[in-house]
Write a protein that holds these residues in place. Sequence first.
Motif, PDB file in Angstrom:
ATOM      1  N   LYS A 186       0.829  -1.203   0.000  1.00 56.75           N
ATOM      2  CA  LYS A 186       0.000   0.000   0.000  1.00 56.75           C
ATOM      3  C   LYS A 186       0.870   1.263   0.000  1.00 56.75           C
ATOM      4  O   LYS A 186       0.523   2.267  -0.623  1.00 56.75           O
ATOM      5  CB  LYS A 186      -0.940  -0.015   1.204  1.00 56.75           C
ATOM      6  CG  LYS A 186      -2.051  -1.053   1.079  1.00 56.75           C
ATOM      7  CD  LYS A 186      -3.247  -0.729   1.953  1.00 56.75           C
ATOM      8  CE  LYS A 186      -4.423  -1.628   1.603  1.00 56.75           C
ATOM      9  NZ  LYS A 186      -5.662  -1.292   2.325  1.00 56.75           N
ATOM     10  N   LYS A 187       2.029   1.196   0.680  1.00 54.63           N
ATOM     11  CA  LYS A 187       2.949   2.344   0.669  1.00 54.63           C
ATOM     12  C   LYS A 187       3.553   2.517  -0.719  1.00 54.63           C
ATOM     13  O   LYS A 187       3.747   3.643  -1.192  1.00 54.63           O
ATOM     14  CB  LYS A 187       4.053   2.132   1.701  1.00 54.63           C
ATOM     15  CG  LYS A 187       3.571   2.199   3.146  1.00 54.63           C
ATOM     16  CD  LYS A 187       4.724   1.957   4.113  1.00 54.63           C
ATOM     17  CE  LYS A 187       4.230   1.992   5.553  1.00 54.63           C
ATOM     18  NZ  LYS A 187       5.333   1.703   6.516  1.00 54.63           N
ATOM     19  N   ILE A 188       3.860   1.403  -1.379  1.00 50.61           N
ATOM     20  CA  ILE A 188       4.408   1.465  -2.739  1.00 50.61           C
ATOM     21  C   ILE A 188       3.408   2.122  -3.686  1.00 50.61           C
ATOM     22  O   ILE A 188       3.764   2.979  -4.503  1.00 50.61           O
ATOM     23  CB  ILE A 188       4.766   0.047  -3.236  1.00 50.61           C
ATOM     24  CG1 ILE A 188       5.994  -0.483  -2.490  1.00 50.61           C
ATOM     25  CG2 ILE A 188       5.028   0.046  -4.744  1.00 50.61           C
ATOM     26  CD1 ILE A 188       6.341  -1.926  -2.799  1.00 50.61           C
ATOM     27  N   VAL A 189       2.140   1.741  -3.554  1.00 51.46           N
ATOM     28  CA  VAL A 189       1.094   2.295  -4.423  1.00 51.46           C
ATOM     29  C   VAL A 189       0.975   3.805  -4.225  1.00 51.46           C
ATOM     30  O   VAL A 189       0.921   4.576  -5.190  1.00 51.46           O
ATOM     31  CB  VAL A 189      -0.256   1.607  -4.144  1.00 51.46           C
ATOM     32  CG1 VAL A 189      -1.401   2.390  -4.780  1.00 51.46           C
ATOM     33  CG2 VAL A 189      -0.236   0.173  -4.670  1.00 51.46           C
ATOM     34  N   VAL A 190       0.948   4.249  -2.971  1.00 54.45           N
ATOM     35  CA  VAL A 190       0.755   5.667  -2.673  1.00 54.45           C
ATOM     36  C   VAL A 190       1.992   6.494  -3.043  1.00 54.45           C
ATOM     37  O   VAL A 190       1.886   7.592  -3.596  1.00 54.45           O
ATOM     38  CB  VAL A 190       0.424   5.858  -1.167  1.00 54.45           C
ATOM     39  CG1 VAL A 190       0.413   7.341  -0.802  1.00 54.45           C
ATOM     40  CG2 VAL A 190      -0.925   5.223  -0.845  1.00 54.45           C
ATOM     41  N   ASN A 191       3.188   5.956  -2.760  1.00 52.70           N
ATOM     42  CA  ASN A 191       4.419   6.744  -2.886  1.00 52.70           C
ATOM     43  C   ASN A 191       5.083   6.683  -4.258  1.00 52.70           C
ATOM     44  O   ASN A 191       5.892   7.562  -4.592  1.00 52.70           O
ATOM     45  CB  ASN A 191       5.439   6.292  -1.836  1.00 52.70           C
ATOM     46  CG  ASN A 191       4.955   6.549  -0.417  1.00 52.70           C
ATOM     47  OD1 ASN A 191       4.099   7.383  -0.183  1.00 52.70           O
ATOM     48  ND2 ASN A 191       5.514   5.816   0.529  1.00 52.70           N
ATOM     49  N   THR A 192       4.775   5.665  -5.066  1.00 45.05           N
ATOM     50  CA  THR A 192       5.546   5.489  -6.300  1.00 45.05           C
ATOM     51  C   THR A 192       4.722   5.389  -7.579  1.00 45.05           C
ATOM     52  O   THR A 192       5.259   5.653  -8.660  1.00 45.05           O
ATOM     53  CB  THR A 192       6.428   4.224  -6.218  1.00 45.05           C
ATOM     54  OG1 THR A 192       5.589   3.049  -6.217  1.00 45.05           O
ATOM     55  CG2 THR A 192       7.280   4.227  -4.950  1.00 45.05           C
ATOM     56  N   CYS A 193       3.460   5.018  -7.484  1.00 41.67           N
ATOM     57  CA  CYS A 193       2.684   4.752  -8.707  1.00 41.67           C
ATOM     58  C   CYS A 193       2.117   6.005  -9.355  1.00 41.67           C
ATOM     59  O   CYS A 193       1.826   6.017 -10.550  1.00 41.67           O
ATOM     60  CB  CYS A 193       1.559   3.753  -8.424  1.00 41.67           C
ATOM     61  SG  CYS A 193       2.170   2.111  -7.997  1.00 41.67           S
ATOM     62  N   GLY A 194       1.923   7.055  -8.576  1.00 44.69           N
ATOM     63  CA  GLY A 194       1.456   8.324  -9.139  1.00 44.69           C
ATOM     64  C   GLY A 194       0.094   8.258  -9.806  1.00 44.69           C
ATOM     65  O   GLY A 194      -0.227   9.089 -10.655  1.00 44.69           O
ATOM     66  N   GLY A 195      -0.721   7.276  -9.444  1.00 46.15           N
ATOM     67  CA  GLY A 195      -2.058   7.167 -10.037  1.00 46.15           C
ATOM     68  C   GLY A 195      -2.060   6.648 -11.457  1.00 46.15           C
ATOM     69  O   GLY A 195      -3.078   6.718 -12.142  1.00 46.15           O
ATOM     70  N   LEU A 196      -0.910   6.094 -11.910  1.00 42.38           N
ATOM     71  CA  LEU A 196      -0.801   5.613 -13.290  1.00 42.38           C
ATOM     72  C   LEU A 196      -1.018   4.099 -13.349  1.00 42.38           C
ATOM     73  O   LEU A 196      -0.268   3.341 -12.726  1.00 42.38           O
ATOM     74  CB  LEU A 196       0.577   5.958 -13.858  1.00 42.38           C
ATOM     75  CG  LEU A 196       0.946   7.445 -13.844  1.00 42.38           C
ATOM     76  CD1 LEU A 196       2.372   7.645 -14.325  1.00 42.38           C
ATOM     77  CD2 LEU A 196      -0.024   8.235 -14.719  1.00 42.38           C
ATOM     78  N   PRO A 197      -2.022   3.630 -14.089  1.00 44.49           N
ATOM     79  CA  PRO A 197      -2.313   2.192 -14.137  1.00 44.49           C
ATOM     80  C   PRO A 197      -1.170   1.359 -14.695  1.00 44.49           C
ATOM     81  O   PRO A 197      -0.920   0.251 -14.223  1.00 44.49           O
ATOM     82  CB  PRO A 197      -3.563   2.110 -15.028  1.00 44.49           C
ATOM     83  CG  PRO A 197      -3.615   3.400 -15.773  1.00 44.49           C
ATOM     84  CD  PRO A 197      -2.980   4.414 -14.888  1.00 44.49           C
ATOM     85  N   LEU A 198      -0.445   1.878 -15.708  1.00 46.37           N
ATOM     86  CA  LEU A 198       0.655   1.119 -16.292  1.00 46.37           C
ATOM     87  C   LEU A 198       1.777   0.904 -15.282  1.00 46.37           C
ATOM     88  O   LEU A 198       2.332  -0.192 -15.162  1.00 46.37           O
ATOM     89  CB  LEU A 198       1.191   1.833 -17.528  1.00 46.37           C
ATOM     90  CG  LEU A 198       2.335   1.135 -18.285  1.00 46.37           C
ATOM     91  CD1 LEU A 198       1.899  -0.247 -18.760  1.00 46.37           C
ATOM     92  CD2 LEU A 198       2.798   1.977 -19.464  1.00 46.37           C
TER      93      LEU A 198
END
Length: 278
Positions: A186-198
Motif C-alpha cells: 500500500k505504501k508502494i502504491v501511494v508513494n511510487t505509482c502516481g495514479g498511473l495504471p501502467l
Amino acid sequence: MSTNVCPRSRSTCLKELHIHGKDEGIKKIIELLLEDAPTTKKFDVIPIVGMDVIGKTTLAHHIYNYDQVEKNFNLKAWVCVSNDFDVLRITKLILKSFTHCSCNSGNLNDVQVQLKYTLQGKKKKFLLVLDDMWDYGYDGWNLLQPPLELEHLEILSDNSCWLIFYQHAFDNRDIMEYPELKSIGKKIVVNTCGGLPLATKALGNLLCRKQEEHEWKETLNNNIWNEESDILPALKLGYLHLPSHLKRCFCYCAIIPKDYKFKEEELVLPSMAEGLIE
C-alpha cells in the motif's frame, strides 16, 4: 494538457520586425496562448476577425513565431483553409503540417485517426492556426474538429491503484497470509505509482515474483524514484530486474519501428540468428 486552435487569414513567409498599432492585440492573444489556467474545454479557439487586408494574417504570423509561443507548444501547424472547404483536404494538410509527412489516404476517418494519434500524448500541447477561415456553418466546423477533441484522462485514486496492484502482485496468493507485504504494498502504491495504471501493473508484476519482505522494502526505498528521467521509473525498474537474456531480447525488439506491421518470420528468424531463441 492545454490545446489551442487559432483561426486566421492568408499565409506569408515574411516575418515582421514590428507591427505598428497592434501591440495591445498581440499582447492579449499571447497571454491567452500562454495561459495555463485549468479549463473544462477540450481545446480553446481564439478567433482573429476583421475585414480583408486589415492585417489579420500578419498579426497571427507574428504571434505564431513569437519566442515564448514557440517554447510553449510541443506541436505547431499553419494551414490555409480558404473558401473551398473540403474537410478531407484540410485534415490532410493539418496532419502534414504537424508531421511533415504526406498522407495519401482518401478515407476521412483514417486521416482523422492519424491526426488524433499525432496529437495525443502526455503533456502534449499543440497550436493550430487556420488561415483564411470563412464561415462554413455549423456542419463544416463539426466535421473538422473531432481529431482535436482530446480526452483529458484523470489519474487513478490510491484505492483503484491498490486494486490493480493487488491483482497482479498477489495473483493467486491469499493476501491474509502476507500482512507485512500488504502494508508495504500500500505504501508502494501511494508513494511510487502516481495514479498511473501502467506503472501500478508493472510494479505488481515485478513483485509477484518476490516473496520476501526485504525485497518489497528494497523496491519501496529504491533511489530510482528520486531520479529525473523520461522513462517511467516503474518501467525502468522492471527492465533492470529482467534476466540478462530477456534484456537482450527487449533491446532487440526496441529496434522495430512503432506501429510497424511485420510477419512472424521477420522477428523470429533474426532472433534465432542472434541466439536470442532456439
